[in-house]
Enzyme design. Structure first.
Site, PDB file in Angstrom:
ATOM      1  N   ARG A 148       0.828  -1.218   0.000  1.00 26.39           N
ATOM      2  CA  ARG A 148       0.000   0.000   0.000  1.00 26.39           C
ATOM      3  C   ARG A 148       0.853   1.255   0.000  1.00 26.39           C
ATOM      4  NH1 ARG A 148      -3.422  -2.711   3.693  1.00 26.39           N
ATOM      5  NH2 ARG A 148      -5.354  -3.241   2.624  1.00 26.39           N
ATOM      6  N   ASP A 168       9.581  -6.755  -5.318  1.00 27.32           N
ATOM      7  CA  ASP A 168       8.608  -7.248  -4.344  1.00 27.32           C
ATOM      8  C   ASP A 168       8.271  -8.686  -4.708  1.00 27.32           C
ATOM      9  OD1 ASP A 168       6.298  -7.922  -2.882  1.00 27.32           O
ATOM     10  OD2 ASP A 168       5.746  -5.809  -2.692  1.00 27.32           O
ATOM     11  N   ARG A 228      10.648   0.783   7.911  1.00 21.19           N
ATOM     12  CA  ARG A 228      11.173   0.389   9.210  1.00 21.19           C
ATOM     13  C   ARG A 228      12.684   0.346   9.183  1.00 21.19           C
ATOM     14  NH1 ARG A 228       7.250   1.535  11.085  1.00 21.19           N
ATOM     15  NH2 ARG A 228       5.776   0.431  12.406  1.00 21.19           N
ATOM     16  N   ASP A 252      13.602   8.189   8.030  1.00 24.97           N
ATOM     17  CA  ASP A 252      12.565   8.475   9.037  1.00 24.97           C
ATOM     18  C   ASP A 252      12.519   7.400  10.121  1.00 24.97           C
ATOM     19  OD1 ASP A 252      10.309   9.963  10.051  1.00 24.97           O
ATOM     20  OD2 ASP A 252       9.004   8.381   9.274  1.00 24.97           O
ATOM     21  N   GLU A 257      14.813   3.032  18.128  1.00 22.84           N
ATOM     22  CA  GLU A 257      14.219   4.373  18.202  1.00 22.84           C
ATOM     23  C   GLU A 257      13.917   4.717  19.657  1.00 22.84           C
ATOM     24  OE1 GLU A 257      10.897   4.459  15.484  1.00 22.84           O
ATOM     25  OE2 GLU A 257      12.200   4.287  13.742  1.00 22.84           O
ATOM     26  N   HIS A 275      10.687   9.486  13.017  1.00 21.47           N
ATOM     27  CA  HIS A 275       9.540   8.608  12.719  1.00 21.47           C
ATOM     28  C   HIS A 275       8.267   9.462  12.595  1.00 21.47           C
ATOM     29  CE1 HIS A 275       8.155   4.196  13.062  1.00 21.47           C
ATOM     30  NE2 HIS A 275       7.245   4.892  12.410  1.00 21.47           N
ATOM     31  N   ALA A 278       3.699   9.206  10.008  1.00 23.80           N
ATOM     32  CA  ALA A 278       2.251   9.098  10.226  1.00 23.80           C
ATOM     33  C   ALA A 278       1.697  10.276  10.999  1.00 23.80           C
ATOM     34  CB  ALA A 278       1.955   7.812  10.988  1.00 23.80           C
TER      35      ALA A 278
HETATM   36  N1  LIG Z   1       7.323   5.949   8.749  1.00 20.25           N
HETATM   37  C1  LIG Z   1       6.081   5.784   9.155  1.00 20.25           C
HETATM   38  O1  LIG Z   1       5.595   6.529   9.970  1.00 20.25           O
HETATM   39  C2  LIG Z   1       5.261   4.673   8.603  1.00 20.25           C
HETATM   40  C3  LIG Z   1       5.826   3.461   8.304  1.00 20.25           C
HETATM   41  N2  LIG Z   1       5.042   2.429   7.840  1.00 20.25           N
HETATM   42  C4  LIG Z   1       5.695   1.156   7.541  1.00 20.25           C
HETATM   43  O2  LIG Z   1       5.467   0.821   6.200  1.00 20.25           O
HETATM   44  C5  LIG Z   1       5.336  -0.585   6.109  1.00 20.25           C
HETATM   45  C6  LIG Z   1       4.591  -0.976   4.860  1.00 20.25           C
HETATM   46  O3  LIG Z   1       3.225  -0.665   4.994  1.00 20.25           O
HETATM   47  P1  LIG Z   1       2.187  -1.126   3.903  1.00 20.25           P
HETATM   48  O4  LIG Z   1       2.681  -0.740   2.565  1.00 20.25           O
HETATM   49  O5  LIG Z   1       0.869  -0.636   4.317  1.00 20.25           O
HETATM   50  O6  LIG Z   1       2.234  -2.697   4.056  1.00 20.25           O
HETATM   51  P2  LIG Z   1       1.916  -3.771   2.916  1.00 20.25           P
HETATM   52  O7  LIG Z   1       1.836  -5.073   3.588  1.00 20.25           O
HETATM   53  O8  LIG Z   1       0.779  -3.289   2.095  1.00 20.25           O
HETATM   54  O9  LIG Z   1       3.228  -3.722   2.008  1.00 20.25           O
HETATM   55  C7  LIG Z   1       4.422  -4.358   2.326  1.00 20.25           C
HETATM   56  C8  LIG Z   1       4.991  -4.851   1.008  1.00 20.25           C
HETATM   57  O10 LIG Z   1       6.283  -5.391   1.252  1.00 20.25           O
HETATM   58  C9  LIG Z   1       6.411  -6.513   0.409  1.00 20.25           C
HETATM   59  N3  LIG Z   1       7.451  -7.422   0.871  1.00 20.25           N
HETATM   60  C10 LIG Z   1       7.361  -8.427   1.773  1.00 20.25           C
HETATM   61  N4  LIG Z   1       8.517  -9.090   1.863  1.00 20.25           N
HETATM   62  C11 LIG Z   1       9.362  -8.476   0.998  1.00 20.25           C
HETATM   63  C12 LIG Z   1      10.710  -8.700   0.651  1.00 20.25           C
HETATM   64  N5  LIG Z   1      11.405  -9.713   1.172  1.00 20.25           N
HETATM   65  N6  LIG Z   1      11.273  -7.878  -0.253  1.00 20.25           N
HETATM   66  C13 LIG Z   1      10.574  -6.860  -0.826  1.00 20.25           C
HETATM   67  N7  LIG Z   1       9.278  -6.610  -0.538  1.00 20.25           N
HETATM   68  C14 LIG Z   1       8.685  -7.404   0.374  1.00 20.25           C
HETATM   69  C15 LIG Z   1       5.026  -7.166   0.447  1.00 20.25           C
HETATM   70  O11 LIG Z   1       4.818  -8.056  -0.624  1.00 20.25           O
HETATM   71  C16 LIG Z   1       4.136  -5.949   0.378  1.00 20.25           C
HETATM   72  O12 LIG Z   1       3.785  -5.650  -0.961  1.00 20.25           O
HETATM   73  C17 LIG Z   1       4.635  -0.982   7.395  1.00 20.25           C
HETATM   74  O13 LIG Z   1       4.979  -2.287   7.759  1.00 20.25           O
HETATM   75  C18 LIG Z   1       5.173  -0.005   8.376  1.00 20.25           C
HETATM   76  O14 LIG Z   1       6.250  -0.610   9.020  1.00 20.25           O
HETATM   77  C19 LIG Z   1       3.703   2.584   7.619  1.00 20.25           C
HETATM   78  C20 LIG Z   1       3.096   3.772   7.911  1.00 20.25           C
HETATM   79  C21 LIG Z   1       3.814   4.895   8.481  1.00 20.25           C
HETATM   80  O1  LIG Z   2       1.900   2.882  11.152  1.00 21.18           O
HETATM   81  C1  LIG Z   2       3.098   2.617  11.240  1.00 21.18           C
HETATM   82  O2  LIG Z   2       3.584   1.504  11.022  1.00 21.18           O
HETATM   83  C2  LIG Z   2       4.054   3.647  11.636  1.00 21.18           C
HETATM   84  O3  LIG Z   2       5.243   3.449  11.547  1.00 21.18           O
HETATM   85  C3  LIG Z   2       3.564   4.906  12.191  1.00 21.18           C
HETATM   86  O4  LIG Z   2       3.179   4.612  13.450  1.00 21.18           O
HETATM   87  P1  LIG Z   2       3.655   5.380  14.768  1.00 21.18           P
HETATM   88  O5  LIG Z   2       3.781   6.819  14.450  1.00 21.18           O
HETATM   89  O6  LIG Z   2       4.946   4.749  15.183  1.00 21.18           O
HETATM   90  O7  LIG Z   2       2.575   5.046  15.693  1.00 21.18           O
END
Ligand SMILES: NC(=O)C1=CN([C@@H]2O[C@H](COP(=O)(O)OP(=O)(O)OC[C@H]3O[C@@H](n4cnc5c(N)ncnc54)[C@H](O)[C@@H]3O)[C@@H](O)[C@H]2O)C=CC1
Ligand SMILES: O=C(O)C(=O)COP(=O)(O)O
Length: 520
Positions: A148, A168, A228, A252, A257, A275, A278
């Site tokens: 996503r 991916d 992450r 980020d 952390e 971080h 979000a």
């Molecule tokens: N910096 C921030 O504040 C935020 C960080 N995040 C992080 O972003 C991450 C991803 O979120 P979404 O996209 O919603 O999750 P998602 O599950 O939709 O996407 C993760 C993608 O990674 C792929 N993947 C899995 N194993 C893999 C590998 N070995 N190599 C390459 N790709 C691989 C999956 O197939 C999937 O398409 C979350 O797990 C979260 O940790 C999310 C929101 C905010």
């Molecule tokens: O949704 C996620 O995975 C994020 O990394 C953002 O969340 P947080 O600001 O750490 O609560």
């Protein structure tokens, strides 16, 4: 009923819980030890980054759900939650736009050295010539993890005029093509792109995915990390930017952390944020309300839309399918590890008595080993198809040798590979077919699957290598195609398989392939 909230969330989420008549306790300074002191009478937890360990679940007799106001759940021991019948849920959509925008913001800030320029001007300086900005529009970007968040980032980069590649392993090619993105292997991506954007989730598979060797291979100028910490090797990235091999990075998220003694903090052309992805008002309201709603549903006994695990209470509700949840997950994990192509379709066949049962939860378990954040309890097939993976489910009453059999076949349209499993006796899982070989293997712990020429002395030779590396063989199943053909051996080992051991096994010219798989 009592809800413990251990991280700051928007008031809208707290209000939602209270208006549902729940007793809400907030404690934002609490760590895992503090959680342990309070957990005995808690029915639900609403968290963000608090680490929820197995010990928490062991001491939480009333706990029904841990709800994460956000996406990443790498801070929650999900298998432990499942063992204790606790649902884990996240808020998979609420902060994606915010995080995608932050990714683009970081890319610009790092590429244009905006924070450094800001500090120069604030300090009375005026020397634009001291900056060497990059232009994004002409770049090719490579996204690692096109889920996503990765897709939202891709859309924005595309609109800046960039060409896009992605790596991916769990996305169908057709889905990527629809987005105008070429899917390639990681090494090729590193060699072809100017900007690398990491949006995969953190799993055992992605931890250290981009290590010193990959950083060295990266031929571009800019790296942006917003999913992450722990996926990219921080010292190697810091060195590469420090030495100018990579012009800039935007980061980020960190392996620890807040970061402590992290070399990335000392490099001028690494732009860092705390971080922040979000942390927009909209995103905070969205995730708080979604997380609260999941708690209300769980405590009222309703379906939790964003549940990520098959809690054992759900799975155990039907004893006829319960055991097959594990069999299906294991067969799927092994098929994915052994298959050498990109999975474009998956066939799930239920045979025997199982064909008469409601197999929804078993089907959901098939998708657990895919690296997706949303594990699909509710609509596994639809979610797989959104990721470009075709799903065919079939049922037949008759089986030759087993009361019930579940078979998982993965295919890339050319090749295919099937793993089948069943339950023996007292619900004991067994693998009975792996890629055309009939085996009788018990799936647990550290496993190793080898293929070798069916010649005298090969098994003995492999056994000696295990001995040399002090790895004890707890069990072994052997199968072969025909005399003098190819054989497959499935080992259960008491100790984990090291890369050195794998290399030594592979160096025997009679061995055609070895794969190590950890099942718990
Ligand atoms: N910096 C921030 O504040 C935020 C960080 N995040 C992080 O972003 C991450 C991803 O979120 P979404 O996209 O919603 O999750 P998602 O599950 O939709 O996407 C993760 C993608 O990674 C792929 N993947 C899995 N194993 C893999 C590998 N070995 N190599 C390459 N790709 C691989 C999956 O197939 C999937 O398409 C979350 O797990 C979260 O940790 C999310 C929101 C905010
Ligand atoms: O949704 C996620 O995975 C994020 O990394 C953002 O969340 P947080 O600001 O750490 O609560």
């Amino acid at each position: 009923m009592k809800v413990l909230v251990t991280d700051p969330i928007d008031d809208a989420g707290l209000a939602r819980l209270r208006s549902a008549g729940l007793d809400v306790e907030t404690d934002f300074d609490i760590d895992t030890a503090g959680v342990l002191e309070k957990i005995a009478d808690v029915d639900a937890m609403l968290i963000r980054g608090t680490e929820i360990t197995r010990e928490v679940f062991e001491n939480a007799p009333n706990l029904k759900i841990v709800s994460r106001a956000g996406i990443g759940v790498d801070n929650i021991d999900i298998p432990a939650a499942t063992d204790h019948g606790v649902i884990v849920a996240n808020a998979p959509r609420g902060n994606v736009y915010a995080a995608a925008e932050h990714t683009i913001g970081l890319a610009f800030n790092a590429a244009k050295q905006i924070p450094q320029a800001h500090m120069q001007v604030q300090a009375g300086g005026w020397d634009g010539a001291s900056f060497d900005a990059l232009e994004l529009g002409d770049m090719t970007a490579g996204i690692v993890g096109l889920g996503r968040l990765g897709q939202e980032v891709a859309w924005r980069l595309d609109n800046l005029g960039m060409d896009l590649l992605a790596y991916d392993p769990y996305l169908g090619e057709a889905r990527a093509r629809q987005m105008g993105i070429e899917l390639v292997e990681l090494d090729e991506l590193l060699e072809r792109v100017d900007m690398l954007s990491v949006q995969a989730r953190l799993t055992d598979e992605t931890r250290g995915l981009i290590g010193p060797e990959e950083i060295d291979r990266f031929a571009g100028d800019l790296i942006v990390l917003t999913s992450r910490g722990g996926i990219v090797d921080e010292p190697a990235l810091a060195d590469a930017v420090e030495s100018g091999e990579i012009a800039a990075a935007g980061v980020d998220v960190f392996s620890t952390e807040p970061p402590e003694d992290n070399p990335l903090l000392d490099v001028e052309n690494v732009v860092v944020t705390p971080h922040l992805g979000a942390k927009t008002h909209n995103a905070q309201v969205n995730v708080a309300v979604t997380a609260a709603d999941s708690i209300i549903s769980a405590l009222e006994g309703d379906l939790v839309q964003n549940a990520l695990n098959l809690s054992s209470t759900d799975a155990s509700s039907d004893p006829r399918t319960r055991g097959y949840v594990d069999v299906a997950e294991t067969a799927s994990k092994i098929a994915l590890r052994l298959f050498e192509g990109r999975v474009e379709s998956i066939e799930i066949e239920y045979a025997g008595d199982l064909a008469d049962e409601d197999t929804n939860l078993v089907t959901a378990a098939v998708f657990n080993p895919f690296g997706w954040q949303d594990v699909v309890v509710d609509a596994p097939t639809r979610i797989a198809e959104q990721r470009g993976i075709q799903v065919v489910e079939s049922k037949r009453r008759e089986t030759e040798d087993y009361q019930s059999l579940v078979s998982i076949t993965v295919s890339d349209g050319v090749r295919e590979l099937t793993v089948s499993g069943t339950l023996f006796g007292d619900n004991e899982p067994r693998l009975v077919e792996i890629d055309g070989f009939r085996v009788d293997a018990t799936p647990y712990g550290h496993m190793l699957i080898s293929r070798n020429r069916d010649e005298p002395g090969v098994i003995g030779a492999l056994g000696s290598v295990f001995g040399e590396y002090d790895v004890n063989i707890a069990g072994m199943a052997n199968a072969r195609e025909s005399i003098d053909g190819e054989a497959m051996s499935v080992y259960n080992l008491d100790d984990p398989v090291t890369p050195e051991l794998l290399e030594e096994l592979e160096s025997d010219t009679r061995v055609t392939g070895v794969t190590a798989i950890d099942l718990d």
